[in-house]
Design a protein around this motif. Structure first.
Motif, PDB file in Angstrom:
ATOM      1  N   LEU A  70      -9.265  10.954 -11.212  1.00  0.00           N
ATOM      2  CA  LEU A  70      -8.899  10.493 -12.554  1.00  0.00           C
ATOM      3  C   LEU A  70      -9.491  11.384 -13.644  1.00  0.00           C
ATOM      4  O   LEU A  70      -8.991  11.404 -14.771  1.00  0.00           O
ATOM      5  N   ALA A  71     -10.575  12.105 -13.326  1.00  0.00           N
ATOM      6  CA  ALA A  71     -11.132  13.055 -14.285  1.00  0.00           C
ATOM      7  C   ALA A  71     -10.255  14.301 -14.422  1.00  0.00           C
ATOM      8  O   ALA A  71     -10.299  14.983 -15.446  1.00  0.00           O
ATOM      9  N   LYS A  72      -9.451  14.577 -13.377  1.00  0.00           N
ATOM     10  CA  LYS A  72      -8.592  15.758 -13.395  1.00  0.00           C
ATOM     11  C   LYS A  72      -7.153  15.444 -13.761  1.00  0.00           C
ATOM     12  O   LYS A  72      -6.469  16.272 -14.369  1.00  0.00           O
ATOM     13  N   MET A  73      -6.692  14.262 -13.385  1.00  0.00           N
ATOM     14  CA  MET A  73      -5.277  13.919 -13.530  1.00  0.00           C
ATOM     15  C   MET A  73      -5.106  12.676 -14.389  1.00  0.00           C
ATOM     16  O   MET A  73      -5.950  11.773 -14.365  1.00  0.00           O
ATOM     17  N   LYS A  74      -4.023  12.625 -15.112  1.00  0.00           N
ATOM     18  CA  LYS A  74      -3.665  11.435 -15.876  1.00  0.00           C
ATOM     19  C   LYS A  74      -2.844  10.520 -14.988  1.00  0.00           C
ATOM     20  O   LYS A  74      -1.884  10.948 -14.348  1.00  0.00           O
ATOM     21  N   ALA A  75      -3.212   9.255 -14.937  1.00  0.00           N
ATOM     22  CA  ALA A  75      -2.529   8.281 -14.079  1.00  0.00           C
ATOM     23  C   ALA A  75      -2.137   7.065 -14.891  1.00  0.00           C
ATOM     24  O   ALA A  75      -2.776   6.724 -15.896  1.00  0.00           O
ATOM     25  N   GLN A  76      -1.098   6.392 -14.444  1.00  0.00           N
ATOM     26  CA  GLN A  76      -0.663   5.154 -15.070  1.00  0.00           C
ATOM     27  C   GLN A  76      -1.315   3.964 -14.364  1.00  0.00           C
ATOM     28  O   GLN A  76      -1.569   4.019 -13.158  1.00  0.00           O
ATOM     29  N   PRO A  77      -1.575   2.898 -15.104  1.00  0.00           N
ATOM     30  CA  PRO A  77      -2.230   1.732 -14.488  1.00  0.00           C
ATOM     31  C   PRO A  77      -1.479   1.180 -13.286  1.00  0.00           C
ATOM     32  O   PRO A  77      -2.108   0.680 -12.344  1.00  0.00           O
ATOM     33  N   LYS A  78      -0.152   1.258 -13.289  1.00  0.00           N
ATOM     34  CA  LYS A  78       0.616   0.694 -12.179  1.00  0.00           C
ATOM     35  C   LYS A  78       0.407   1.474 -10.876  1.00  0.00           C
ATOM     36  O   LYS A  78       0.700   0.962  -9.790  1.00  0.00           O
ATOM     37  N   HIS A  79      -0.094   2.696 -10.984  1.00  0.00           N
ATOM     38  CA  HIS A  79      -0.338   3.501  -9.787  1.00  0.00           C
ATOM     39  C   HIS A  79      -1.775   3.416  -9.302  1.00  0.00           C
ATOM     40  O   HIS A  79      -2.103   3.989  -8.263  1.00  0.00           O
ATOM     41  N   LEU A  80      -2.642   2.722 -10.039  1.00  0.00           N
ATOM     42  CA  LEU A  80      -4.066   2.722  -9.710  1.00  0.00           C
ATOM     43  C   LEU A  80      -4.338   2.071  -8.359  1.00  0.00           C
ATOM     44  O   LEU A  80      -5.203   2.545  -7.602  1.00  0.00           O
ATOM     45  N   SER A  81      -3.639   0.997  -8.025  1.00  0.00           N
ATOM     46  CA  SER A  81      -3.893   0.331  -6.749  1.00  0.00           C
ATOM     47  C   SER A  81      -3.566   1.245  -5.573  1.00  0.00           C
ATOM     48  O   SER A  81      -4.298   1.284  -4.575  1.00  0.00           O
ATOM     49  N   CYS A  82      -2.495   2.010  -5.695  1.00  0.00           N
ATOM     50  CA  CYS A  82      -2.131   2.947  -4.635  1.00  0.00           C
ATOM     51  C   CYS A  82      -3.157   4.083  -4.560  1.00  0.00           C
ATOM     52  O   CYS A  82      -3.535   4.523  -3.467  1.00  0.00           O
ATOM     53  N   ILE A  83      -3.612   4.547  -5.719  1.00  0.00           N
ATOM     54  CA  ILE A  83      -4.636   5.596  -5.743  1.00  0.00           C
ATOM     55  C   ILE A  83      -5.918   5.097  -5.074  1.00  0.00           C
ATOM     56  O   ILE A  83      -6.571   5.828  -4.322  1.00  0.00           O
ATOM     57  N   ALA A  84      -6.280   3.843  -5.340  1.00  0.00           N
ATOM     58  CA  ALA A  84      -7.527   3.289  -4.809  1.00  0.00           C
ATOM     59  C   ALA A  84      -7.490   3.206  -3.282  1.00  0.00           C
ATOM     60  O   ALA A  84      -8.440   3.631  -2.604  1.00  0.00           O
ATOM     61  N   VAL A 110      -2.703  -1.457   3.581  1.00  0.00           N
ATOM     62  CA  VAL A 110      -1.825  -1.909   2.493  1.00  0.00           C
ATOM     63  C   VAL A 110      -1.677  -3.420   2.517  1.00  0.00           C
ATOM     64  O   VAL A 110      -1.698  -4.085   1.475  1.00  0.00           O
ATOM     65  N   TYR A 111      -1.548  -3.984   3.729  1.00  0.00           N
ATOM     66  CA  TYR A 111      -1.355  -5.427   3.848  1.00  0.00           C
ATOM     67  C   TYR A 111      -2.597  -6.194   3.399  1.00  0.00           C
ATOM     68  O   TYR A 111      -2.501  -7.175   2.663  1.00  0.00           O
ATOM     69  N   ILE A 112      -3.779  -5.745   3.829  1.00  0.00           N
ATOM     70  CA  ILE A 112      -5.012  -6.447   3.489  1.00  0.00           C
ATOM     71  C   ILE A 112      -5.333  -6.298   2.006  1.00  0.00           C
ATOM     72  O   ILE A 112      -5.737  -7.264   1.345  1.00  0.00           O
ATOM     73  N   SER A 113      -5.167  -5.113   1.465  1.00  0.00           N
ATOM     74  CA  SER A 113      -5.499  -4.885   0.050  1.00  0.00           C
ATOM     75  C   SER A 113      -4.448  -5.445  -0.895  1.00  0.00           C
ATOM     76  O   SER A 113      -4.727  -5.655  -2.074  1.00  0.00           O
ATOM     77  N   GLN A 114      -3.211  -5.669  -0.383  1.00  0.00           N
ATOM     78  CA  GLN A 114      -2.103  -6.167  -1.201  1.00  0.00           C
ATOM     79  C   GLN A 114      -1.950  -5.309  -2.457  1.00  0.00           C
ATOM     80  O   GLN A 114      -1.905  -5.793  -3.581  1.00  0.00           O
ATOM     81  N   SER A 115      -1.883  -4.005  -2.223  1.00  0.00           N
ATOM     82  CA  SER A 115      -1.819  -3.045  -3.325  1.00  0.00           C
ATOM     83  C   SER A 115      -0.405  -2.815  -3.852  1.00  0.00           C
ATOM     84  O   SER A 115      -0.206  -1.995  -4.749  1.00  0.00           O
ATOM     85  N   ARG A 116       0.582  -3.480  -3.293  1.00  0.00           N
ATOM     86  CA  ARG A 116       1.970  -3.392  -3.751  1.00  0.00           C
ATOM     87  C   ARG A 116       2.534  -1.980  -3.607  1.00  0.00           C
ATOM     88  O   ARG A 116       3.321  -1.514  -4.436  1.00  0.00           O
TER      89      ARG A 116
END
Length: 352
Positions: A70-84, A110-116
């Motif tokens: 995140l210090a190098k790239m700009k990300a949208q909040p909707k993508h944060l769960s997938c990034i995490a 993915v199933y346990i985290s329910q990151s959508r």
């Protein structure tokens, strides 16, 4: 154990500290992601670490991956769960490469985290993270606060043994690792050098030990802190400010205030399972607290565990959430049950 080889290890960590992106006074702010969203994702990663029974190194590597990306790239909040979750899966692979551990299956993660996001989305995002963090296919484990607190503890332990201090320091206590995870989950610590944050937490622990020991032991332990501060070239004003911040974060975590980070989990249950869950008057609104410390530890301030959470009673689930979609008394169709878990500690819920 000799102190000088341990100091050489600390020298290497200090040299590599400058290459860490995303932490320290010069760390750029995250673009597009608020501190609250970042902290919420960090707490989810901490729970995933416990769920899959992975070492704390995986959690620190995962949060470092997120912060550096995140210090190098700009990300949208909707993508944060997938990034995490991608950062967490990458951290498992990084740790396995050096020490060996089990790597969760992407679909299960993915199933346990329910990151959508889908498992294929996770794999693609993981490849992007690895490409941005290093020129290697699997980046090496980053230098983190955990690296420093382990090195500083071993140095203090070796020094106390050489000075023949009674009741020499034991192995690095587990509760100190838990406290460090809580500090890393707070975005206010991102502007602090990893060695400075580790030393401030070590000072808090030595002050606690000093309260239970004689004055000679207390003076020796605090002397170790002073020498390590000079060795790491940490200014006194910066160290005092960091020490105060560490106490504030830990007091807030151990307090009775509401948990700021919640994740809504949706569990799919069949009507047959729902029958065994009723009547709901036996469900407890709040789970009993589980101490992170051993019962025989004296002079110890109780720490809140990551497994403590408050659950909304399911007694009003049918009325407030529309109830399960029943198609008959013997139907085995799935129903969605939503509940909020402040610490995303779903394993306790599943076991009940």
């Amino acid at each position: 154990m000799e102190v000088h080889p341990l100091l050489g290890r600390l020298d290497k960590l200090l040299a590599d500290e400058g290459e860490v992106v995303g932490r320290g006074p010069d760390a750029p702010p995250h673009q597009g992601i608020s501190p609250g969203l970042r902290d919420g994702s960090a707490h989810v990663l901490r729970c995933l670490k416990v769920w899959f029974e992975l070492p704390t190194d995986v959690f620190h590597a995962a949060t470092a991956n997120i912060d550096s990306f995140l210090a190098k790239m700009k990300a949208q909040p909707k993508h944060l769960s997938c990034i995490a979750v991608a950062a967490f899966h990458l951290a498992c692979t990084q740790y396995k490469q050096e020490f060996g551990c089990s790597v969760p299956d992407p679909q299960t993660l993915v199933y346990i985290s329910q990151s959508r996001c889908s498992a294929s989305d996770l794999v693609r995002m993981e490849a992007i993270l690895a490409n941005k963090l290093s020129d290697q296919s699997i980046p090496p484990l980053p230098v983190t606060c955990l690296s420093f607190i382990r090195a500083m503890w071993e140095i203090s332990r070796a020094a106390s043994t050489q000075l023949s201090i009674p009741h020499a320091l034991p192995n690095l206590p587990q509760h100190l690792l838990h406290q460090l995870e809580i500090l890393v989950c707070d975005s206010t610590t991102m502007r602090i050098r990893p060695c400075e944050l580790a030393l401030a937490l070590l000072a808090v622990e030595f002050q606690r030990i000093s309260g239970c020991e004689k004055s000679a032991v207390s003076a020796a332990l605090m002397g170790f802190i002073t020498e390590l501060q000079k060795y790491c070239a940490i200014q006194s004003n910066d160290f005092l400010r960091t020490h105060t911040m560490v106490l504030t974060i830990l007091d807030r975590y151990n307090g009775d205030s509401g948990v700021p980070h919640r994740q809504r989990l949706v569990w799919k249950l069949s009507n047959r399972t729902l029958k065994h869950l009723r009547p709901t008057d036996k469900l407890r609104a709040t789970l009993p607290r589980i101490s992170e410390e051993s019962a025989d530890r004296n002079c110890q301030v109780r720490l809140r565990s990551s497994s403590e959470c408050s659950l909304e009673s399911l007694s009003d689930s049918d009325s407030s959430r529309g109830g399960p979609r029943n198609k008959g008394n013997n139907s085995d169709t799935e129903s969605d049950i939503e509940m909020e878990e402040p610490r995303t500690w779903a394993k306790i819920v599943a076991s009940n």
